[in-house]
Enzyme design. Sequence first.
Site, mmCIF file in Angstrom:
data_model
loop_
_atom_site.group_PDB
_atom_site.id
_atom_site.type_symbol
_atom_site.label_atom_id
_atom_site.label_comp_id
_atom_site.label_asym_id
_atom_site.label_seq_id
_atom_site.Cartn_x
_atom_site.Cartn_y
_atom_site.Cartn_z
ATOM 1 N N LYS A 286 0.956 -1.098 -0.162
ATOM 2 C CA LYS A 286 -0.123 0.003 -0.081
ATOM 3 C C LYS A 286 0.947 1.288 -0.074
ATOM 4 C CE LYS A 286 -3.149 2.467 2.996
ATOM 5 N NZ LYS A 286 -3.834 2.695 4.406
ATOM 6 N N ASP A 291 -2.485 10.316 4.072
ATOM 7 C CA ASP A 291 -3.865 10.097 4.291
ATOM 8 C C ASP A 291 -4.874 10.988 5.053
ATOM 9 O OD1 ASP A 291 -6.402 8.590 4.216
ATOM 10 O OD2 ASP A 291 -5.637 7.173 5.403
ATOM 11 N N LYS A 298 -10.157 12.594 8.928
ATOM 12 C CA LYS A 298 -9.641 11.841 10.277
ATOM 13 C C LYS A 298 -9.552 12.923 11.257
ATOM 14 C CE LYS A 298 -6.359 8.383 8.310
ATOM 15 N NZ LYS A 298 -7.083 7.357 8.786
ATOM 16 N N ASP A 309 1.790 6.083 5.837
ATOM 17 C CA ASP A 309 0.671 5.170 5.162
ATOM 18 C C ASP A 309 1.235 4.555 3.766
ATOM 19 O OD1 ASP A 309 -1.548 4.095 5.937
ATOM 20 O OD2 ASP A 309 -3.009 5.273 4.836
ATOM 21 N N ASP A 368 -12.290 6.921 4.461
ATOM 22 C CA ASP A 368 -10.953 6.632 4.948
ATOM 23 C C ASP A 368 -10.476 5.081 4.715
ATOM 24 O OD1 ASP A 368 -8.794 7.159 6.618
ATOM 25 O OD2 ASP A 368 -9.802 7.169 8.216
ATOM 26 N N GLU A 370 -9.474 3.776 2.280
ATOM 27 C CA GLU A 370 -9.056 3.835 0.795
ATOM 28 C C GLU A 370 -8.045 2.894 0.508
ATOM 29 O OE1 GLU A 370 -5.711 4.927 2.927
ATOM 30 O OE2 GLU A 370 -7.743 5.479 3.524
ATOM 31 N N ARG A 372 -7.439 -0.268 1.006
ATOM 32 C CA ARG A 372 -8.226 -1.654 0.565
ATOM 33 C C ARG A 372 -8.760 -1.398 -0.968
ATOM 34 N NH1 ARG A 372 -12.310 -2.249 5.350
ATOM 35 N NH2 ARG A 372 -10.629 -1.650 6.050
#
Length: 524
Positions: A286, A291, A298, A309, A368, A370, A372
């Site tokens: 990933k 993020d 968030k 991230d 959030d 995102e 996946r």
Amino acid sequence: MTSPRTTNLSLVDTDPAELAVDAIVIGVHSQTGEQGATSGLAGTLLLASGAESIAAAFDGKLTETLALLGATGGPGEVIKLATLGTVTAPLVAAVGLGPEPSGAAPAPETLRRAAGSAIRALAGAPTVALAMPLPDDSDASAELRAVAEGALLGGYRFAGYKTRPQPTRREPVTEVLIAVPDAGDAGAQAEVTRAQVVANAVRLTRDWVNTAPNELRPPSFADAVAGAARDAGLGVEVLDEAELAAGGYGGIVAVGQGSEAPPRLVKLTYTPQDGGNGKRVALVGKGITFDTGGISIKPAQGMWEMKSDMGGAAAVGAAMLAIAALKPAVAVSAYLPMAENMPSGTSYRPGDVITMFNGKRVEVLNTDAEGRMILGDAMARACADGTDYLFETSTLTGGQVVALGKRVAGVMGTPELCERVQVAGDAVGEPAWPMPLPDDVRKGMESDVADISQVNAGMDRAGHMLQGGVFLREFVTDDVAWAHIDIAGPSYHSGEPTGYWTKGGTGVPVRMLVQLVEDVAANG
């Protein structure tokens, strides 16, 4: 931004008491009531093997002196002692190893953490020798590798962005010598070479993770990985935003469309000499360079850590550089989807339905979630290209941290492959714990309008880590053995340095991925 220097590592078989270095490291155990132990103000100490000549130079008073200085032998504790000419090195550093083990040497991870602690504590000493307890036979490879890795990783320091010199900041150790029975032994030399290759990959991962997010956005991250990969002789393919849209990578495009820095997909390919063993491995990581959570934004507290991230993509990209150098007999391809998850007028929204690379349609409930989305596309591409084993790693869920803490990754997928991941993780000091993929979690992700929703709305945060694994399973074909490794906790260390972990990116799970690839190369 890169770390200012690397640490040179070599083997020596000179008497440690006679080494012309700036400091020498020995190991001490906490021990009770054993012959040879010395009781002092801080408790009872026992010198570890490897320090015999140092102890002799101190006329048998070394443990007593260390105890008076406060040494307890606790794991990772470092006590420094001026030698005043008793040995060639001006400084002895005793690193705690915990209780004396029943075997010939402490566990490799104990040695790895001790070496890291000692090298970090000796910043300011350019050259350091390690006289650590190592078995004096051919079975010492795991312990020697651990000491070498710990020293190289404990000496890591991110260059940072400070504009003024820091007078009190001592420079990291630049050269490490490891005392061994035979410095010319081919097996020992091979372990040092491997440790340097793998540690350099971990250090590069840390650099990428620690880089400020305004300097490492998807296009620049892709360029950095692609450039390093080309230099290493790997095959490189980079898809830009137009090619992603044309290729049907709906998840990557959706997540990346909220940012002015467009998304990328980087594919790296390692082809073994003579075709290898016929097996194929795919690595997926990933790469969310920052993020915010997107429209489902968030909380502000701690959001600065979301620069990490992309730790999964950083680890996969760097692991491929190590694989190119180590040349295992198995074909390996890596897929690094990269995007920046930002809120804007062009962001994807809760309620959107996204068509993924494999044709499945996903209802977005939370922007959030995102990671996946971009991973689903990359995993589907890996399966379409053809692979036997798929290892995917990501900072996917806060649920991993809640369930397993900051040191142990969660692993989900094909049971046999999850067990293989656990064994590899234990071997290198990057532990992972198998978790289930329950049917009731999948049932709750049914959508009224699409094939699947991103999250289980009814469960909310319950089983959050498992929801991520259940979703990703939808993008793996039935003939592929796969494992999802959630590193949300282990990939970034926000506390004080400990062992061979410095503050910031840890480089997890580079060493596990390399171990897994070598395992497939050796055992199919």
